[in-house]
Design a protein around this motif. Sequence first.
Motif, PDB file in Angstrom:
ATOM      1  N   ALA A  37      48.149  51.911  34.100  1.00  0.00           N
ATOM      2  CA  ALA A  37      48.055  53.316  34.494  1.00  0.00           C
ATOM      3  C   ALA A  37      48.812  53.487  35.805  1.00  0.00           C
ATOM      4  CB  ALA A  37      46.606  53.745  34.660  1.00  0.00           C
ATOM      5  N   ILE A  38      49.721  54.458  35.819  1.00  0.00           N
ATOM      6  CA  ILE A  38      50.475  54.764  37.032  1.00  0.00           C
ATOM      7  C   ILE A  38      50.056  56.151  37.477  1.00  0.00           C
ATOM      8  CG2 ILE A  38      52.754  55.084  38.041  1.00  0.00           C
ATOM      9  CD1 ILE A  38      53.804  53.117  35.907  1.00  0.00           C
ATOM     10  N   ASP A  39      49.495  56.209  38.664  1.00  0.00           N
ATOM     11  CA  ASP A  39      49.003  57.474  39.214  1.00  0.00           C
ATOM     12  C   ASP A  39      49.499  57.582  40.650  1.00  0.00           C
ATOM     13  OD1 ASP A  39      47.669  59.835  39.671  1.00  0.00           O
ATOM     14  OD2 ASP A  39      45.674  58.942  39.721  1.00  0.00           O
ATOM     15  N   GLY A  40      50.535  58.383  40.844  1.00  0.00           N
ATOM     16  CA  GLY A  40      51.117  58.518  42.177  1.00  0.00           C
ATOM     17  C   GLY A  40      51.703  57.198  42.625  1.00  0.00           C
ATOM     18  N   ALA A  41      51.222  56.705  43.753  1.00  0.00           N
ATOM     19  CA  ALA A  41      51.753  55.471  44.328  1.00  0.00           C
ATOM     20  C   ALA A  41      51.020  54.225  43.851  1.00  0.00           C
ATOM     21  CB  ALA A  41      51.690  55.556  45.850  1.00  0.00           C
ATOM     22  N   GLN A  42      50.024  54.387  42.988  1.00  0.00           N
ATOM     23  CA  GLN A  42      49.251  53.228  42.534  1.00  0.00           C
ATOM     24  C   GLN A  42      49.523  52.886  41.077  1.00  0.00           C
ATOM     25  OE1 GLN A  42      45.050  53.312  43.257  1.00  0.00           O
ATOM     26  NE2 GLN A  42      45.339  52.522  45.319  1.00  0.00           N
ATOM     27  N   ILE A  43      49.609  51.582  40.829  1.00  0.00           N
ATOM     28  CA  ILE A  43      49.684  51.039  39.478  1.00  0.00           C
ATOM     29  C   ILE A  43      48.409  50.227  39.282  1.00  0.00           C
ATOM     30  CG2 ILE A  43      50.928  49.557  37.872  1.00  0.00           C
ATOM     31  CD1 ILE A  43      53.368  49.821  39.772  1.00  0.00           C
ATOM     32  N   THR A  44      47.660  50.556  38.240  1.00  0.00           N
ATOM     33  CA  THR A  44      46.464  49.798  37.917  1.00  0.00           C
ATOM     34  C   THR A  44      46.704  49.091  36.597  1.00  0.00           C
ATOM     35  OG1 THR A  44      45.115  51.450  39.046  1.00  0.00           O
ATOM     36  CG2 THR A  44      43.972  49.945  37.561  1.00  0.00           C
ATOM     37  N   LEU A  45      46.473  47.783  36.595  1.00  0.00           N
ATOM     38  CA  LEU A  45      46.693  46.960  35.408  1.00  0.00           C
ATOM     39  C   LEU A  45      45.382  46.281  35.031  1.00  0.00           C
ATOM     40  CD1 LEU A  45      49.390  45.855  37.560  1.00  0.00           C
ATOM     41  CD2 LEU A  45      50.172  46.063  35.217  1.00  0.00           C
ATOM     42  N   HIS A  46      45.111  46.249  33.738  1.00  0.00           N
ATOM     43  CA  HIS A  46      43.947  45.525  33.228  1.00  0.00           C
ATOM     44  C   HIS A  46      44.430  44.601  32.125  1.00  0.00           C
ATOM     45  CE1 HIS A  46      39.899  44.546  31.958  1.00  0.00           C
ATOM     46  NE2 HIS A  46      40.298  44.766  30.716  1.00  0.00           N
ATOM     47  N   LEU A  47      44.310  43.296  32.345  1.00  0.00           N
ATOM     48  CA  LEU A  47      44.700  42.284  31.375  1.00  0.00           C
ATOM     49  C   LEU A  47      43.443  41.710  30.750  1.00  0.00           C
ATOM     50  CD1 LEU A  47      46.863  40.390  30.078  1.00  0.00           C
ATOM     51  CD2 LEU A  47      46.441  38.845  32.020  1.00  0.00           C
ATOM     52  N   ASP A  48      43.405  41.699  29.425  1.00  0.00           N
ATOM     53  CA  ASP A  48      42.309  41.104  28.661  1.00  0.00           C
ATOM     54  C   ASP A  48      42.945  40.081  27.728  1.00  0.00           C
ATOM     55  OD1 ASP A  48      40.112  40.493  27.117  1.00  0.00           O
ATOM     56  OD2 ASP A  48      39.865  42.503  26.289  1.00  0.00           O
ATOM     57  N   THR A  49      42.583  38.809  27.907  1.00  0.00           N
ATOM     58  CA  THR A  49      43.242  37.753  27.139  1.00  0.00           C
ATOM     59  C   THR A  49      42.302  36.581  26.877  1.00  0.00           C
ATOM     60  OG1 THR A  49      45.141  36.257  27.063  1.00  0.00           O
ATOM     61  CG2 THR A  49      44.179  36.648  29.223  1.00  0.00           C
ATOM     62  N   PRO A  50      42.460  35.928  25.738  1.00  0.00           N
ATOM     63  CA  PRO A  50      41.737  34.675  25.540  1.00  0.00           C
ATOM     64  C   PRO A  50      42.168  33.659  26.610  1.00  0.00           C
ATOM     65  CG  PRO A  50      42.596  35.474  23.446  1.00  0.00           C
ATOM     66  CD  PRO A  50      43.205  36.330  24.530  1.00  0.00           C
ATOM     67  N   LEU A  51      41.205  32.906  27.107  1.00  0.00           N
ATOM     68  CA  LEU A  51      41.522  31.897  28.129  1.00  0.00           C
ATOM     69  C   LEU A  51      42.551  30.886  27.659  1.00  0.00           C
ATOM     70  CD1 LEU A  51      38.214  30.838  29.914  1.00  0.00           C
ATOM     71  CD2 LEU A  51      40.277  31.776  30.951  1.00  0.00           C
ATOM     72  N   ILE A  52      42.568  30.604  26.367  1.00  0.00           N
ATOM     73  CA  ILE A  52      43.502  29.604  25.852  1.00  0.00           C
ATOM     74  C   ILE A  52      44.954  29.992  26.151  1.00  0.00           C
ATOM     75  CG2 ILE A  52      43.749  30.502  23.485  1.00  0.00           C
ATOM     76  CD1 ILE A  52      43.418  27.464  22.631  1.00  0.00           C
ATOM     77  N   ASN A  53      45.252  31.296  26.223  1.00  0.00           N
ATOM     78  CA  ASN A  53      46.609  31.744  26.538  1.00  0.00           C
ATOM     79  C   ASN A  53      47.016  31.355  27.951  1.00  0.00           C
ATOM     80  OD1 ASN A  53      46.466  32.960  24.037  1.00  0.00           O
ATOM     81  ND2 ASN A  53      46.320  35.030  24.834  1.00  0.00           N
ATOM     82  N   LEU A  54      46.045  31.267  28.831  1.00  0.00           N
ATOM     83  CA  LEU A  54      46.303  30.975  30.243  1.00  0.00           C
ATOM     84  C   LEU A  54      46.118  29.507  30.595  1.00  0.00           C
ATOM     85  CD1 LEU A  54      44.267  34.018  31.547  1.00  0.00           C
ATOM     86  CD2 LEU A  54      46.760  33.811  31.670  1.00  0.00           C
ATOM     87  N   LEU A  55      45.127  28.874  29.975  1.00  0.00           N
ATOM     88  CA  LEU A  55      44.738  27.522  30.369  1.00  0.00           C
ATOM     89  C   LEU A  55      45.019  26.453  29.325  1.00  0.00           C
ATOM     90  CD1 LEU A  55      41.290  28.262  32.037  1.00  0.00           C
ATOM     91  CD2 LEU A  55      43.424  27.656  33.173  1.00  0.00           C
TER      92      LEU A  55
END
Length: 187
Positions: A37-55
Motif C-alpha cells: 500500500a502506497i499512501d503519500g510518502a509511506q509504503i506499507t508492505l506485508h509479506l506472508d510466506t511459508p518459512l521454508i521459502n526463507l529458511l
Amino acid sequence: MKHIFSSVAISALLCLALSPAIAHEAHVHGVGKLDVAIDGAQITLHLDTPLINLLGFEHAAKNTKDRAAAQKMALQLRNASKIFVTTPAAECRPISVKLASNAIDPILLGESPTPATKINATAKAAVHADLDADIVLQCENPHLLKTIDVNLFAKFKGFQKIDVQMVTQKNQLAATLRPSATLLSWE
C-alpha cells in the motif's frame, strides 16, 4: 480499470492484510504473498510466506544451526531497503520492520516477546509454519517513486513466485513476481 483510493481505503486494505484474526490462505511451498500500500510518502508492505521459502525448513529453530539461520534471515529482512529496492530518486528508507512466526522464537527474529507472541507447544510442532513481515518505508520524494524491485528471490532461494496485491492513491493492481521478473511498476 483504474480506481481512486483514499487513505481510508488503503488503511482498510492494510487492516485486512495485517489482522491476526484472519486465517492464512493455503500454505504453498515456494509461494509468498505480498500486499503493498502506497499512501503519500509511506509504503506499507506485508509479506506472508511459508518459512521454508526463507529458511529451507519449517520447524522451530531447535539447534544452533537453525537458530543462526533464523537470525540471519531476520537480519536480511530487517535490512528492508536491500530487499525492497525503490526508485533511488524517491529516497525511501525503512522506519519499521516487524517479524512474526508461529515456529520461531520472537527473540531470534529481533522482536521483544510478549504474551501474545510466545510460541506454544502446538506451534512448535507445526509442520507448516509461516512468517509474517510488516515493513513500513518512508520516502523523502514520494512523487518520484515509480518502482519497487523485490529482491526476495535473490536473498531467499526457496521462493518460486510471489503473488502481489497493490494499492496506491491512484490505482490498484495484482501481479505475480518470479525470479526472472521482480520489478513492480505502477506508473
